[in-house]
Design an enzyme around this catalytic site. Structure first.
Site, PDB file in Angstrom:
ATOM      1  N   GLU A  63       9.159  -7.196   4.023  1.00 16.23           N
ATOM      2  CA  GLU A  63       8.029  -7.674   4.337  1.00 16.23           C
ATOM      3  C   GLU A  63       7.829  -8.981   3.718  1.00 16.23           C
ATOM      4  OE1 GLU A  63       8.126  -4.599   4.249  1.00 16.23           O
ATOM      5  OE2 GLU A  63       7.172  -3.849   6.120  1.00 16.23           O
ATOM      6  N   HIS A  88      -0.853   4.924   3.888  1.00 16.74           N
ATOM      7  CA  HIS A  88      -0.908   4.500   5.488  1.00 16.74           C
ATOM      8  C   HIS A  88      -2.104   4.267   5.874  1.00 16.74           C
ATOM      9  CE1 HIS A  88       3.397   5.402   4.823  1.00 16.74           C
ATOM     10  NE2 HIS A  88       3.776   4.653   6.019  1.00 16.74           N
TER      11      HIS A  88
END
Lengths: 328, 335
Positions: A60, A129
């Site tokens: 990322e 998450h």
């Protein structure tokens, strides 16, 4: 007018903008051959080819930085985070690169880039998450942060985000991807920074966005049966924040409850509260209340997850608290 | 896997055309004198914050940028004054930025660490170690996407080779075959930590092996050599769209920043290094080629240019608060 799912509206916006402007491309993990982790980009690789729909390794920080560099020299990247949780490892690229390029260069370079992906809780995916990352990013000058709730807004705002000359962070929701809604034909980009009164009422204003707009509308429906009239303001954009629409509503209802996912300390709810108390102090009949996640990491257990989230029961009870105050 | 020793000047290298060497020397001397003036102004309190001087490393920026076309991009670290000048930015814009003035390249908002110049494709100096490496790969990505034939040079210190940004940037550039050259300016000290205590190998170009890209390694004593070796990598980037990882061994004569007394190394070591000063080596070579009189004339031109830059910075106005919001957002402010 057509009925589209949230993910279809999103996809249409990206496709239309890529058709009109070759500088726009989509980059992220599994966006191409896999057809998108949540099928948002389904069919786009076949339509645009590998030059413009680009699968990345799990890096990322690397591909967020590549997006920023490409934006600086004139491309208009759409960078997908499989979820916003993973943007944490690219946080430096958003905070120190995307948000600072224009300022550090004295206005010589801009950063027209969109970062997008699903945000906040999904369903029992645990603490790592389930983050509501918008609170972190809305803090940062130089960024714009959008969190639409309905397919039409998703399409209009995504088109606007892609055409914007600043970094725009687009917060979607895994739990909303299949939600359907009417989308006008030939929808033009919407103006960024406009909230929407999605239900009118007179007794209390709920200020909310994204998934919690839908929860708030359910609460408003239930309270209507008890004779409590709730106005729901869907912010759509968190930065810039449409304080005019919020204040107009609170001046009418005299009460304000802010509902969002994520933790109570600081955050969008605190920001809205500050503006409401400053700009509508004389109109308030009750303290401004917030309904947020409880102040703990998200648990896996289904019942505990519901307990921690700003669930319907808690929103309902909080609106009642606000409304009962100042009423004899 | 063995570490390749930094190669000496190869005998096959053709001597530089005297006029070209004169230009390289002139640029190096401008950088040297600007840095010395910056250090003086810093001591007088006219420059604030951090100030990382490039003294000793000038041959890297000047040699590398000499291998570029004007359209090519450069991205570098916070030790960026010399790089901006080598890429073609004016010494006035550089000095005024250090003084925090409105006439600085970044309107006085960036300071020492953020030299940007759109006109010369200087994409900036960056203050977060390693984070600019993916950015540089992004500029190269754009060149490949548009097929515009440009090359990006990305500079970093050996201290950056331990952080993720370096590895993600090089890994993606290798995977996507981007037209970029990664250049480690290995000045042996990551702030106060010597190479031996910050890396498991001495040669940062070895990192190229893991990514399957070409590598090179050499000393930066000779600006002409730097130009030739970087030019080979630039050619690979431009013609084959393949990245290269290079380590240039260099040395900074001053501390990491102005607040660093550099107690981690001996004065003998610094004096030893100064005997290899690339600026003096270039000057000696130029005197042999063009004669002392001509070189003195160049020196005088440089002194005048730098004096002008300092005067310009001293006399320029400061930016006012009206600059803040328009440089935060392009278009209306988003609060």
């Amino acid at each position: 007018m057509r009925t589209l799912r949230y993910r279809e509206a999103l996809r249409e916006a990206m496709i239309e903008e890529m058709e009109r402007d070759d500088r726009v491309f989509l980059m992220g993990e599994e966006v191409g051959h896999y057809q998108g982790a949540y099928k948002v980009s389904e069919g786009m690789l076949e339509k645009f080819g590998e030059r413009r729909v680009i699968d990345t390794p799990i890096a990322e920080s690397g591909f967020a930085g590549i997006g920023v560099g490409a934006a600086m020299v004139g491309l208009r990247p759409i960078i997908e985070f499989m979820t916003w949780n993973f943007s944490a490892v690219a946080f430096d690229q958003i905070l120190n690169s995307a948000a600072k390029i224009r300022q550090m260069s004295g206005g010589q370079f801009s950063c027209p880039i969109v970062f997008r992906g699903p945000n906040a809780s999904a369903k029992q995916v645990g603490s790592q998450h389930s983050h509501a990352m918008e609170h972190f990013y809305a803090h940062v000058p130089g960024l714009k942060v959008l969190a639409p709730s309905f397919p039409a807004d998703v399409k209009g705002l995504m088109k606007a985000a892609i055409r914007d000359d600043n970094p725009v962070l687009f917060m979607e929701s895994e739990t909303l991807y299949s939600v359907k809604g009417e989308v006008p034909d030939n929808l033009e980009p919407m103006e960024i920074g406009k909230a929407n009164v999605v239900r009118e009422g007179t007794d209390c204003t709920i200020v909310t966005y994204s998934r919690m707009t839908h929860v708030s509308l359910e609460v408003a429906e239930e309270l209507a049966k008890e004779g409590i009239s709730v106005e729901v303001v869907d912010l759509r954009s968190l930065r810039p924040l449409d304080e005019e629409t919020v204040i107009r509503s609170v001046k009418k209802t005299h009460r304000c409850v802010v509902v969002h996912e994520g933790w109570p300390y600081g955050g969008v709810g605190a920001e809205v509260s500050d503006r409401v108390q400053r700009l509508a102090f004389d109109y308030l009949d009750a303290p401004i209340l917030r309904v947020t996640n409880l102040d703990v990491p998200m648990p896996y257990n289904a019942k505990l997850e519901q307990h921690v989230m700003p669930n319907k029961e808690r929103v309902l009870a909080t609106v009642k608290r606000a409304v009962s105050r100042g009423r004899s | 896997m063995s570490e390749s020793p930094p190669s000496p000047r190869p005998s096959v290298l053709p001597p530089p055309a005297p006029e070209h060497l004169a230009e390289l020397y002139r640029q190096m001397f401008v950088i040297r004198r600007c840095e010395e003036e910056a250090a003086r102004a810093y001591a007088q309190g006219k420059i604030g914050g951090f100030l990382h001087l490039y003294i000793g490393q000038e041959a890297v920026a000047v040699g590398a940028c000499a291998a570029l076309q004007p359209d090519d991009y450069v991205v570098t670290t916070y030790r960026d004054h010399g790089m901006a000048i080598a890429k073609g930015m004016s010494s006035k814009a550089m000095m005024a930025e250090l003084y925090g003035k409105k006439t600085g390249c970044s309107k006085g908002l960036g300071g020492s660490m953020h030299m940007f110049d759109a006109a010369t494709n200087m994409l900036g100096g960056y203050g977060i170690v390693g984070a600019h490496i993916p950015l540089a790969a992004g500029a190269a990505f754009a060149s490949k996407y548009r097929n515009d034939g440009r090359v990006t040079l990305c500079f970093y210190g050996e201290g950056a080779v331990s952080i993720g940004g370096f590895h993600e940037g090089v890994s993606l550039a290798a995977l996507w075959k981007l037209p970029i050259v990664f250049i480690c300016e290995n000045n042996e000290y990551s702030m106060g930590t010597p190479l031996s205590r910050s890396m498991s190998v001495e040669d940062t170009s070895l990192k190229a092996l893991g990514y399957g890209v070409e590598r090179d390694r050499f000393f930066a004593d000779d600006v002409n050599l730097v130009e030739h070796r970087i030019a080979a990598a630039v050619k690979r980037a431009r013609e084959e769209s393949q990245p290269t990882v290079i380590e240039v061994r260099t040395y900074r004569f001053r501390g990491h920043s102005m607040s660093d007394p550099a107690k981690y190394r001996t004065s003998n070591e610094v004096e030893e290094q100064k005997r290899r000063d690339p600026l003096l080596l270039a000057r000696r070579e130029l005197v042999d080629a063009l004669g002392e009189e001509r070189v003195k004339a160049i020196d005088a031109e440089v002194e005048a240019e730098v004096a002008d830059a300092v005067k310009f910075a001293e006399e320029s106005p400061e930016p006012d608060a009206s600059v803040l919001e328009p440089t935060t957002y392009d278009g209306p402010f988003a609060a």
